[in-house]
Enzyme design. Structure first.
Site, PDB file in Angstrom:
ATOM      1  N   VAL A  12       0.838  -1.210   0.000  1.00 23.48           N
ATOM      2  CA  VAL A  12       0.000   0.000   0.000  1.00 23.48           C
ATOM      3  C   VAL A  12       0.873   1.260   0.000  1.00 23.48           C
ATOM      4  O   VAL A  12       0.608   2.219  -0.736  1.00 23.48           O
ATOM      5  CB  VAL A  12      -0.992   0.011   1.185  1.00 23.48           C
ATOM      6  CG1 VAL A  12      -1.890   1.245   1.128  1.00 23.48           C
ATOM      7  CG2 VAL A  12      -1.841  -1.257   1.192  1.00 23.48           C
ATOM      8  N   LYS A 100      -6.893  -1.840   9.180  1.00 27.01           N
ATOM      9  CA  LYS A 100      -8.172  -2.258   9.790  1.00 27.01           C
ATOM     10  C   LYS A 100      -7.992  -2.828  11.191  1.00 27.01           C
ATOM     11  O   LYS A 100      -8.846  -2.679  12.050  1.00 27.01           O
ATOM     12  CB  LYS A 100      -8.863  -3.269   8.874  1.00 27.01           C
ATOM     13  CG  LYS A 100      -8.070  -4.518   8.624  1.00 27.01           C
ATOM     14  CD  LYS A 100      -8.068  -4.920   7.181  1.00 27.01           C
ATOM     15  CE  LYS A 100      -6.848  -5.804   6.939  1.00 27.01           C
ATOM     16  NZ  LYS A 100      -6.750  -6.371   5.650  1.00 27.01           N
ATOM     17  N   GLU A 124     -10.641   5.590   5.322  1.00 25.34           N
ATOM     18  CA  GLU A 124     -11.488   5.065   4.239  1.00 25.34           C
ATOM     19  C   GLU A 124     -10.968   3.724   3.713  1.00 25.34           C
ATOM     20  O   GLU A 124     -11.749   2.825   3.369  1.00 25.34           O
ATOM     21  CB  GLU A 124     -11.542   6.099   3.102  1.00 25.34           C
ATOM     22  CG  GLU A 124     -12.408   5.715   1.932  1.00 25.34           C
ATOM     23  CD  GLU A 124     -13.885   5.549   2.298  1.00 25.34           C
ATOM     24  OE1 GLU A 124     -14.510   6.549   2.652  1.00 25.34           O
ATOM     25  OE2 GLU A 124     -14.389   4.408   2.225  1.00 25.34           O
ATOM     26  N   GLY A 129     -11.072  -1.579   0.731  1.00 28.30           N
ATOM     27  CA  GLY A 129      -9.994  -1.105  -0.155  1.00 28.30           C
ATOM     28  C   GLY A 129     -10.415   0.127  -0.944  1.00 28.30           C
ATOM     29  O   GLY A 129     -10.630   1.206  -0.388  1.00 28.30           O
ATOM     30  N   GLY A 182      -1.231 -14.571  -5.572  1.00 30.47           N
ATOM     31  CA  GLY A 182      -0.926 -13.429  -4.714  1.00 30.47           C
ATOM     32  C   GLY A 182      -2.161 -12.806  -4.074  1.00 30.47           C
ATOM     33  O   GLY A 182      -2.111 -11.706  -3.535  1.00 30.47           O
ATOM     34  N   LYS A 200     -13.486  -5.700   9.820  1.00 33.87           N
ATOM     35  CA  LYS A 200     -14.141  -4.730   8.925  1.00 33.87           C
ATOM     36  C   LYS A 200     -15.593  -4.498   9.325  1.00 33.87           C
ATOM     37  O   LYS A 200     -16.058  -3.359   9.333  1.00 33.87           O
ATOM     38  CB  LYS A 200     -14.017  -5.209   7.480  1.00 33.87           C
ATOM     39  CG  LYS A 200     -12.572  -5.203   6.991  1.00 33.87           C
ATOM     40  CD  LYS A 200     -12.435  -5.948   5.685  1.00 33.87           C
ATOM     41  CE  LYS A 200     -10.991  -6.026   5.227  1.00 33.87           C
ATOM     42  NZ  LYS A 200     -10.827  -6.947   4.089  1.00 33.87           N
TER      43      LYS A 200
HETATM   44  N1  HSE Z   1      -6.721 -10.192   2.731  1.00 33.95           N
HETATM   45  C1  HSE Z   1      -7.677  -9.137   2.640  1.00 33.95           C
HETATM   46  C2  HSE Z   1      -8.781  -9.539   1.658  1.00 33.95           C
HETATM   47  C3  HSE Z   1      -6.989  -7.882   2.205  1.00 33.95           C
HETATM   48  O1  HSE Z   1      -8.609 -10.572   1.012  1.00 33.95           O
HETATM   49  O2  HSE Z   1      -9.787  -8.883   1.542  1.00 33.95           O
HETATM   50  C4  HSE Z   1      -7.801  -6.639   2.351  1.00 33.95           C
HETATM   51  O3  HSE Z   1      -8.161  -6.397   3.660  1.00 33.95           O
END
Ligand code: HSE
Length: 414
Positions: A12, A100, A124, A129, A182, A200
């Site tokens: 990020v 988060k 945000e 994301g 990935g 979340k």
């Molecule tokens: N590993 C998390 C996902 C990354 O797959 O959503 C984003 O928080």
């Protein structure tokens, strides 16, 4: 000129650099002044980058630099991120984060410190994301009473479930593929066990209802027990299995909040959220259902949300954005056992018929589902209107009858 510092140069962090350098002109126009990175904190060396001279390993250098008014925390994890963010807010610097874990664990405290110091603490990117969701809930839907939020909040698990549903891949192979592409971490436990989605939904619940919900007070189940047999039964039932984070405001002022795999009807908007995408449904009393969809993770989508928060901070140096929730209240999260649910159950016994006959005696009104690829000795059925406590007690009774419960998946109503 607005100077910022970036804590962390991982996926990020490097995305934030990329977005700021490739969109400099439009960002400057929107922020009404140029945004310049003065320091990047990382313990690793990056000698070959065009901005290598910005790196430091010393957080104090950033904290003590009066030019830096905004700090971007994209390190992830609770420590030292929490200690650094707190120090920044206590020392006159607004903070933007994508973390988060930090917001779910310390959001109430950090928002209070930001408020006391007339600073911004914006996050945000911490949920969804690149999908705008924090600002829509706190601003665009502010005229509503939000009654419920339900979402597919984890891209990794949604990718795995999609492969299981669409390509009949088993859980282990789908997880291995997610790692190969990935999409999943080397240690994917926070994703597949539901903890990432839990953080979340706790952030969204805290924001929508104004009181902090800590992840440890939420019932959390992941997707590790889902098999292709469950996918088959869900299909026969008329839907798909999704990992859902949900929170509902109850009439008594408590919230019912949980993360678990759910059967979602094919007609639901959430049923068609596939692959690594996220989808979040917010139910407002004036708007009805509003659904947000997009990429919930990844370098540039997440960086886009971070940089948008930085622009907002620059535009609100003197006027604090209103974002606040109170710390947790006792008994705010409803007793999980008292909550009613509809559920699909898969059992095994001497024969499928015998297993279902035993189940029907314990779950009156159970409706049997006939799998397309039945497994010897197994039966699947759905039953409505049980409390979680009743469900647990009936499961125990079944086991005493020599019927093994292989899986129990709740049925959603959205
Ligand atoms: N590993 C998390 C996902 C990354 O797959 O959503 C984003 O928080």
């Amino acid at each position: 000129m607005a100077y910022i510092a970036v804590l962390g140069h991982g996926v990020v962090g490097s995305g934030v650099l990329e977005v700021l350098t490739t969109h400099t002109e439009s960002i400057t126009k929107r922020a009404k002044e140029e945004i310049k990175i003065k320091h990047i904190l990382d313990l690793r060396d990056f000698p070959d980058l065009p901005y290598s001279d910005l790196f430091t390993k010393d957080f104090q250098k950033i904290l003590n630099d009066p030019d830096v008014k905004i700090v971007v925390e994209v390190m992830g994890g609770l420590h030292p991120a929490y200690d650094y963010v707190k120090a920044c807010l206590e020392n006159g610097k607004s903070v933007v984060t994508s973390n988060k874990e930090l917001v779910a664990a310390k959001g109430a405290e950090l928002l209070r410190i930001a408020q006391e110091n007339n600073l911004n603490f914006l996050f945000e990117a911490s949920v969804g994301g690149g999908i705008p969701i924090i600002r829509p809930i706190s601003q665009c839907l502010a005229a509503n009473e939000v009654t419920e939020i339900a979402g597919i909040l984890n891209g990794t698990t949604n990718f795995i479930l999609t492969k299981m549903i669409r390509e009949q891949m088993n859980f282990e192979d789908a997880l291995a593929l997610a790692q190969q592409l990935g999409y999943a971490e080397r240690d994917p436990s926070a994703d597949v066990e539901g903890f990432d989605a839990c953080r979340k939904i706790c952030i969204l619940a805290s924001l929508a209802f104004g009181t902090h919900v800590y992840p440890q007070s939420v019932h959390t189940e992941g997707i590790t027990k889902i098999t292709l047999q469950d996918v088959d039964y869900a299909d026969v039932w008329g839907g798909v299995i999704k990992l859902i984070g949900s929170v509902k405001m109850l009439e008594n002022g408590q919230v019912h909040i949980m993360v678990c795999p759910m059967l979602v009807h094919r007609g639901s908007q959430l049923a068609s959220v596939d692959d690594v995408f996220n989808g979040i449904m917010v139910r407002g009393d004036a708007t009805g259902d509003v659904v947000f969809y997009g990429k919930g993770a990844g370098k540039l989508p997440t960086a886009s949300a971070v940089v948008a928060d930085v622009i907002d901070c620059v535009k609100h140096f003197k006027a604090r954005k209103y974002l606040f929730w109170e710390d947790a209240k006792p008994d705010y999260v409803a007793d999980f056992g008292a909550v009613e649910t509809d559920v699909y159950v898969r059992v095994t016994g001497e024969t499928g018929d015998a297993a279902f006959a035993a189940a029907e005696a314990i779950f009156p009104g159970a409706k049997r589902l006939l799998a397309k690829n039945p497994q010897a000795g197994e039966a699947g059925f759905v039953v409505s209107g049980l409390t979680e406590a009743e469900l647990a007690a009936k499961r125990a009774l079944l086991e005493k009858d020599n019927v093994q419960v292989l899986n129990c998946i709740r049925i959603s109503d959205y």
